[in-house]
Design a protein around this motif. Structure first.
Motif, PDB file in Angstrom:
ATOM      1  N   MET A  33      -7.569  42.732  -9.475  1.00 53.94           N
ATOM      2  CA  MET A  33      -7.872  42.571 -10.874  1.00 53.94           C
ATOM      3  C   MET A  33      -8.558  41.225 -11.138  1.00 53.94           C
ATOM      4  O   MET A  33      -9.407  41.147 -12.003  1.00 53.94           O
ATOM      5  N   ARG A  34      -8.175  40.201 -10.396  1.00 56.08           N
ATOM      6  CA  ARG A  34      -8.806  38.885 -10.556  1.00 56.08           C
ATOM      7  C   ARG A  34     -10.299  38.941 -10.212  1.00 56.08           C
ATOM      8  O   ARG A  34     -11.108  38.249 -10.816  1.00 56.08           O
ATOM      9  N   LYS A  35     -10.632  39.765  -9.216  1.00 52.33           N
ATOM     10  CA  LYS A  35     -12.026  39.910  -8.811  1.00 52.33           C
ATOM     11  C   LYS A  35     -12.861  40.478  -9.966  1.00 52.33           C
ATOM     12  O   LYS A  35     -13.983  40.037 -10.213  1.00 52.33           O
ATOM     13  N   LEU A  36     -12.303  41.444 -10.693  1.00 54.24           N
ATOM     14  CA  LEU A  36     -13.012  42.038 -11.823  1.00 54.24           C
ATOM     15  C   LEU A  36     -13.167  41.027 -12.956  1.00 54.24           C
ATOM     16  O   LEU A  36     -14.238  40.929 -13.567  1.00 54.24           O
ATOM     17  N   LEU A  37     -12.110  40.283 -13.242  1.00 52.91           N
ATOM     18  CA  LEU A  37     -12.189  39.257 -14.283  1.00 52.91           C
ATOM     19  C   LEU A  37     -13.190  38.178 -13.887  1.00 52.91           C
ATOM     20  O   LEU A  37     -14.003  37.737 -14.713  1.00 52.91           O
ATOM     21  N   GLY A  38     -13.153  37.767 -12.633  1.00 54.76           N
ATOM     22  CA  GLY A  38     -14.105  36.763 -12.154  1.00 54.76           C
ATOM     23  C   GLY A  38     -15.540  37.245 -12.247  1.00 54.76           C
ATOM     24  O   GLY A  38     -16.446  36.482 -12.620  1.00 54.76           O
ATOM     25  N   THR A  39     -15.757  38.507 -11.921  1.00 55.80           N
ATOM     26  CA  THR A  39     -17.103  39.082 -12.003  1.00 55.80           C
ATOM     27  C   THR A  39     -17.589  39.088 -13.446  1.00 55.80           C
ATOM     28  O   THR A  39     -18.727  38.703 -13.730  1.00 55.80           O
ATOM     29  N   ALA A  40     -16.732  39.517 -14.367  1.00 51.33           N
ATOM     30  CA  ALA A  40     -17.090  39.509 -15.787  1.00 51.33           C
ATOM     31  C   ALA A  40     -17.402  38.090 -16.253  1.00 51.33           C
ATOM     32  O   ALA A  40     -18.355  37.864 -17.011  1.00 51.33           O
ATOM     33  N   HIS A  41     -16.621  37.127 -15.783  1.00 49.93           N
ATOM     34  CA  HIS A  41     -16.813  35.733 -16.169  1.00 49.93           C
ATOM     35  C   HIS A  41     -18.156  35.202 -15.673  1.00 49.93           C
ATOM     36  O   HIS A  41     -18.877  34.512 -16.411  1.00 49.93           O
ATOM     37  N   VAL A  42     -18.504  35.515 -14.432  1.00 49.84           N
ATOM     38  CA  VAL A  42     -19.792  35.067 -13.882  1.00 49.84           C
ATOM     39  C   VAL A  42     -20.938  35.655 -14.694  1.00 49.84           C
ATOM     40  O   VAL A  42     -21.898  34.950 -15.053  1.00 49.84           O
ATOM     41  N   TYR A  43     -20.858  36.946 -15.022  1.00 45.97           N
ATOM     42  CA  TYR A  43     -21.926  37.575 -15.814  1.00 45.97           C
ATOM     43  C   TYR A  43     -22.000  36.959 -17.214  1.00 45.97           C
ATOM     44  O   TYR A  43     -23.088  36.843 -17.791  1.00 45.97           O
ATOM     45  N   MET A  44     -20.868  36.545 -17.781  1.00 50.16           N
ATOM     46  CA  MET A  44     -20.884  35.886 -19.089  1.00 50.16           C
ATOM     47  C   MET A  44     -21.641  34.563 -18.997  1.00 50.16           C
ATOM     48  O   MET A  44     -22.509  34.268 -19.818  1.00 50.16           O
ATOM     49  N   ILE A  45     -21.333  33.778 -17.979  1.00 46.85           N
ATOM     50  CA  ILE A  45     -21.990  32.478 -17.823  1.00 46.85           C
ATOM     51  C   ILE A  45     -23.495  32.647 -17.591  1.00 46.85           C
ATOM     52  O   ILE A  45     -24.317  31.998 -18.248  1.00 46.85           O
ATOM     53  N   VAL A  46     -23.863  33.544 -16.684  1.00 46.70           N
ATOM     54  CA  VAL A  46     -25.283  33.763 -16.385  1.00 46.70           C
ATOM     55  C   VAL A  46     -25.995  34.361 -17.603  1.00 46.70           C
ATOM     56  O   VAL A  46     -27.145  34.018 -17.899  1.00 46.70           O
ATOM     57  N   GLY A  47     -25.310  35.250 -18.324  1.00 52.90           N
ATOM     58  CA  GLY A  47     -25.900  35.858 -19.520  1.00 52.90           C
ATOM     59  C   GLY A  47     -26.197  34.832 -20.597  1.00 52.90           C
ATOM     60  O   GLY A  47     -27.282  34.824 -21.192  1.00 52.90           O
ATOM     61  N   VAL A  48     -25.242  33.950 -20.859  1.00 50.88           N
ATOM     62  CA  VAL A  48     -25.461  32.900 -21.858  1.00 50.88           C
ATOM     63  C   VAL A  48     -26.560  31.938 -21.385  1.00 50.88           C
ATOM     64  O   VAL A  48     -27.440  31.553 -22.164  1.00 50.88           O
ATOM     65  N   ALA A  49     -26.540  31.584 -20.113  1.00 46.46           N
ATOM     66  CA  ALA A  49     -27.567  30.681 -19.573  1.00 46.46           C
ATOM     67  C   ALA A  49     -28.954  31.316 -19.649  1.00 46.46           C
ATOM     68  O   ALA A  49     -29.946  30.624 -19.941  1.00 46.46           O
ATOM     69  N   SER A  50     -29.047  32.624 -19.423  1.00 43.20           N
ATOM     70  CA  SER A  50     -30.360  33.278 -19.485  1.00 43.20           C
ATOM     71  C   SER A  50     -30.889  33.312 -20.914  1.00 43.20           C
ATOM     72  O   SER A  50     -32.104  33.245 -21.129  1.00 43.20           O
ATOM     73  N   GLY A  51     -29.999  33.408 -21.893  1.00 45.30           N
ATOM     74  CA  GLY A  51     -30.432  33.332 -23.288  1.00 45.30           C
ATOM     75  C   GLY A  51     -30.987  31.948 -23.614  1.00 45.30           C
ATOM     76  O   GLY A  51     -31.999  31.813 -24.318  1.00 45.30           O
ATOM     77  N   LEU A  52     -30.334  30.928 -23.095  1.00 45.10           N
ATOM     78  CA  LEU A  52     -30.811  29.552 -23.282  1.00 45.10           C
ATOM     79  C   LEU A  52     -32.163  29.361 -22.591  1.00 45.10           C
ATOM     80  O   LEU A  52     -33.085  28.766 -23.159  1.00 45.10           O
ATOM     81  N   TYR A  53     -32.294  29.893 -21.370  1.00 50.00           N
ATOM     82  CA  TYR A  53     -33.557  29.805 -20.632  1.00 50.00           C
ATOM     83  C   TYR A  53     -34.694  30.462 -21.423  1.00 50.00           C
ATOM     84  O   TYR A  53     -35.773  29.887 -21.572  1.00 50.00           O
ATOM     85  N   TYR A  54     -34.438  31.640 -21.948  1.00 49.16           N
ATOM     86  CA  TYR A  54     -35.448  32.362 -22.740  1.00 49.16           C
ATOM     87  C   TYR A  54     -35.877  31.526 -23.941  1.00 49.16           C
ATOM     88  O   TYR A  54     -37.065  31.347 -24.203  1.00 49.16           O
ATOM     89  N   ARG A  55     -34.889  31.010 -24.668  1.00 51.78           N
ATOM     90  CA  ARG A  55     -35.186  30.238 -25.879  1.00 51.78           C
ATOM     91  C   ARG A  55     -36.007  28.992 -25.558  1.00 51.78           C
ATOM     92  O   ARG A  55     -37.002  28.686 -26.232  1.00 51.78           O
ATOM     93  N   GLU A  56     -35.574  28.262 -24.556  1.00 47.22           N
ATOM     94  CA  GLU A  56     -36.258  27.002 -24.235  1.00 47.22           C
ATOM     95  C   GLU A  56     -37.639  27.220 -23.628  1.00 47.22           C
ATOM     96  O   GLU A  56     -38.578  26.487 -23.939  1.00 47.22           O
ATOM     97  N   LEU A  57     -37.778  28.236 -22.758  1.00 48.56           N
ATOM     98  CA  LEU A  57     -39.086  28.488 -22.151  1.00 48.56           C
ATOM     99  C   LEU A  57     -40.100  28.929 -23.197  1.00 48.56           C
ATOM    100  O   LEU A  57     -41.231  28.427 -23.224  1.00 48.56           O
ATOM    101  N   THR A  58     -39.703  29.846 -24.065  1.00 51.08           N
ATOM    102  CA  THR A  58     -40.645  30.322 -25.087  1.00 51.08           C
ATOM    103  C   THR A  58     -40.979  29.217 -26.094  1.00 51.08           C
ATOM    104  O   THR A  58     -42.101  29.137 -26.579  1.00 51.08           O
ATOM    105  N   LYS A  59     -40.018  28.355 -26.399  1.00 50.82           N
ATOM    106  CA  LYS A  59     -40.274  27.242 -27.317  1.00 50.82           C
ATOM    107  C   LYS A  59     -41.224  26.228 -26.671  1.00 50.82           C
ATOM    108  O   LYS A  59     -42.171  25.759 -27.312  1.00 50.82           O
TER     109      LYS A  59
END
Length: 154
Positions: free
Chosen positions: A1-27
């Motif tokens: 179960m920890r593996k699933l939570l960890g996987t979700a957590h990694v995708y959350m971090i990368v997802g938020v970071a990719s939104g920041l990347y999109y915003r900053e690159l386009t700006k």
């Protein structure tokens, strides 16, 4: 179960970071058009974080990880998602920078989608095998309330 939570957590971090990347690159590039880069964070948060939180809940209910197919699902789905969003990010970045993405990126993204589909099929097979059997034997039909009314008790 920890593996699933960890996987979700990694995708959350990368997802938020990719939104920041999109915003900053386009700006930075003063880009105002449409690109696939704008939906990378949505894909990561939905198909990554939210999806694995749902799988975590299903694991709690049905012990999915006890099935050998679960490991196949886990890795095939993750590889498919990483390839898919990686190609989306590359295609979107090239669009923002004013370069042509080419057909190879679309072909590789297609492979990612195929792997995602295979992973989903494996997940559904795993869930189906872990569901408890019906309480009623298959040879015994369910009672019809119109034909077989429940007797009244006095």
């Amino acid at each position: 179960m920890r593996k699933l939570l960890g996987t979700a957590h990694v995708y959350m971090i990368v997802g938020v970071a990719s939104g920041l990347y999109y915003r900053e690159l386009t700006k930075t590039k003063h880009f105002t058009g449409e690109s696939q880069l704008g939906v990378v964070h949505t894909h990561l948060l939905t198909l990554g974080m939210m999806f694995f939180l749902i799988v975590l809940a299903l694991e709690k209910l049905f012990s999915l990880t006890s099935s050998p197919l679960f490991t196949w699902f886990f890795w095939i789905y993750n590889v498919g998602l990483v390839i898919t969003v990686g190609m989306m990010a590359l295609h979107g970045t090239l669009t923002v920078l004013g370069h042509d993405a080419g057909g190879a990126i679309a072909g590789i993204a297609g492979v990612g989608h195929i792997l995602l589909t295979a992973g989903l099929v494996l997940l559904f097979i795993t869930i189906g095998k872990r569901l408890p059997p019906d309480a009623r034997p298959r040879s015994e039909p369910a009672p019809d309330p119109v034909v077989d009314p429940v007797p009244e008790s006095r």
